[in-house]
Design a protein around this motif. Structure first.
Motif, short mmCIF file in Angstrom:
data_model
loop_
_atom_site.label_atom_id
_atom_site.label_comp_id
_atom_site.label_asym_id
_atom_site.label_seq_id
_atom_site.Cartn_x
_atom_site.Cartn_y
_atom_site.Cartn_z
N TRP A 140 0.82 -1.22 0.00
CA TRP A 140 0.00 0.00 0.00
C TRP A 140 0.85 1.26 0.00
O TRP A 140 0.61 2.20 -0.76
N ASP A 141 1.87 1.29 0.87
CA ASP A 141 2.69 2.49 0.99
C ASP A 141 3.45 2.78 -0.30
O ASP A 141 3.64 3.95 -0.67
N ALA A 142 3.91 1.75 -0.99
CA ALA A 142 4.62 1.95 -2.25
C ALA A 142 3.69 2.53 -3.31
O ALA A 142 4.05 3.48 -4.01
N TYR A 143 2.49 1.97 -3.44
CA TYR A 143 1.54 2.51 -4.40
C TYR A 143 1.07 3.90 -4.00
O TYR A 143 0.71 4.72 -4.84
N LYS A 144 1.07 4.19 -2.72
CA LYS A 144 0.69 5.51 -2.24
C LYS A 144 1.68 6.57 -2.68
O LYS A 144 1.29 7.63 -3.19
N MET A 145 2.96 6.31 -2.51
CA MET A 145 3.99 7.32 -2.76
C MET A 145 4.66 7.18 -4.12
O MET A 145 5.44 8.05 -4.51
N GLU A 181 -1.28 9.02 -3.77
CA GLU A 181 -1.40 10.29 -3.04
C GLU A 181 -1.14 11.48 -3.96
O GLU A 181 -1.86 12.48 -3.93
N PHE A 182 -0.16 11.35 -4.83
CA PHE A 182 0.16 12.45 -5.74
C PHE A 182 -0.88 12.56 -6.86
O PHE A 182 -1.16 13.66 -7.35
N MET A 183 -1.46 11.43 -7.28
CA MET A 183 -2.58 11.50 -8.22
C MET A 183 -3.74 12.26 -7.59
O MET A 183 -4.41 13.07 -8.25
N HIS A 184 -3.99 12.01 -6.32
CA HIS A 184 -5.05 12.72 -5.61
C HIS A 184 -4.77 14.21 -5.54
O HIS A 184 -5.65 15.03 -5.85
N LEU A 185 -3.57 14.58 -5.13
CA LEU A 185 -3.22 16.00 -5.01
C LEU A 185 -3.30 16.70 -6.35
O LEU A 185 -3.74 17.85 -6.45
N GLU A 222 -8.35 8.42 2.79
CA GLU A 222 -9.46 8.05 3.65
C GLU A 222 -10.59 7.38 2.87
O GLU A 222 -11.40 6.64 3.43
N ALA A 223 -10.65 7.64 1.57
CA ALA A 223 -11.63 7.00 0.69
C ALA A 223 -11.01 5.85 -0.11
O ALA A 223 -11.59 5.39 -1.10
N GLY A 224 -9.84 5.42 0.30
CA GLY A 224 -9.18 4.29 -0.36
C GLY A 224 -8.65 4.60 -1.74
O GLY A 224 -8.44 3.68 -2.54
N TYR A 225 -8.38 5.88 -2.01
CA TYR A 225 -7.91 6.31 -3.34
C TYR A 225 -8.85 5.80 -4.44
O TYR A 225 -8.41 5.26 -5.46
N ALA A 226 -10.14 5.97 -4.20
CA ALA A 226 -11.15 5.49 -5.15
C ALA A 226 -11.01 6.20 -6.50
O ALA A 226 -10.68 7.39 -6.58
N LEU A 227 -11.29 5.44 -7.55
CA LEU A 227 -11.21 5.93 -8.93
C LEU A 227 -12.55 6.52 -9.35
O LEU A 227 -13.59 5.89 -9.17
#
Length: 265
Positions: free
Chosen positions: A108-113, A127-131, A165-170
């Motif tokens: 999870w952390d790898a896909y997050k960052m 996380e960066f896709m979200h931002l 918090e929303a699970g990086y929903a698409l």
């Protein structure tokens, strides 16, 4: 005296730049030589575009690595495709299929960052896709090269990745293109649109008997399990175009503002 925070300082010295880049771990060259818009000893923050389309509008025409500064985000390095179909594309993912690559079997952390090499196979980071996508209204293009070497694409006219918090929903909009709609149409594997992201250590799919990410060795917006999977080292799959017996050879995900509520800065 309390020092000014980084955001209060309008200038960045090149030798201090690396410390401010949120995804610096994805840079192959730590000396910043490859960054197209960071060739001067001092950069002015306000001159850093918020995405590749904004850089294109300012006259940038060379494809490669750029520093961008999305709103309410750290500085980020992205690959900008300034030549394909009008230019200004911010690349979020690239997978040139290789034999049994273990790159995509990450937690999870790898896909997050984010991970990989921005000049090659990589995942930009949820996380960066979200931002990036919360600052403007974007469209997305999924580019796929099939087993015959033909390039196909699937466009969705809106694209957003929700927060952690929303699970990086698409979140996707209407489909167009010539690859077929494998993400927003219902099928035996469910639907990818509005699904939370799943990884080998965080199971958010809707299959009861197994973790789709663990089963396929790749993080993705799984449902039950997939009609499209672009992050596997064993195959690139897109329903109706790529199959288990005829895998596609390349996949990429790229975005640019769609003109709705468009911030051109």
């Amino acid at each position: 005296m309390t020092p000014k925070c980084q955001e209060d300082n309008p200038f960045i010295k090149l030798d201090e730049l690396l410390s401010e880049i949120g995804n610096k771990h994805m840079l192959a060259k730590k000396d910043l030589v490859s960054l197209i818009n960071a060739q001067k000893p001092v950069l002015y923050r306000e001159f850093l575009a918020r995405d590749c389309r904004a850089a294109f509008r300012r006259g940038r025409r060379q494809s490669g690595l750029y520093i961008i500064h999305p709103k309410y985000s750290p500085l980020l390095v992205v690959y900008c495709d300034m030549e394909y179909d009008g230019g200004g594309w911010t690349v979020l993912h690239r997978n040139v299929l290789s034999k049994k690559s273990q790159l995509w079997s990450n937690n999870w952390d790898a896909y997050k960052m984010g991970f990989g090499n921005l000049l090659g196979n990589h995942w930009f980071g949820n996380e960066f896709m979200h931002l990036l996508t919360r600052q403007n209204s974007f469209s997305v293009r999924f580019v796929i090269v099939d087993s015959n070497g033909q390039t196909k694409h699937a466009d969705y006219h809106s694209f957003r990745v929700d927060g952690e918090e929303a699970g990086y929903a698409l979140r996707l909009g209407n489909y167009s293109g010539n690859a077929g709609d494998a993400l927003t149409s219902w099928g035996e594997a469910g639907i990818h649109d509005n699904m939370r992201f799943s990884t080998v250590d965080q199971d958010h799919d809707r299959r009861v008997t197994t973790n789709c990410a663990l089963e396929n060795g790749a993080g993705w917006w799984y449902d039950n399990c997939y009609s499209a999977l672009l992050t596997s080292g064993n195959q690139i799959y897109w329903k109706g175009l790529c199959t288990e017996h005829s895998s596609c050879s390349l996949a990429s995900i790229m975005i640019r503002p769609n003109g709705k509520n468009c911030n051109k800065s």
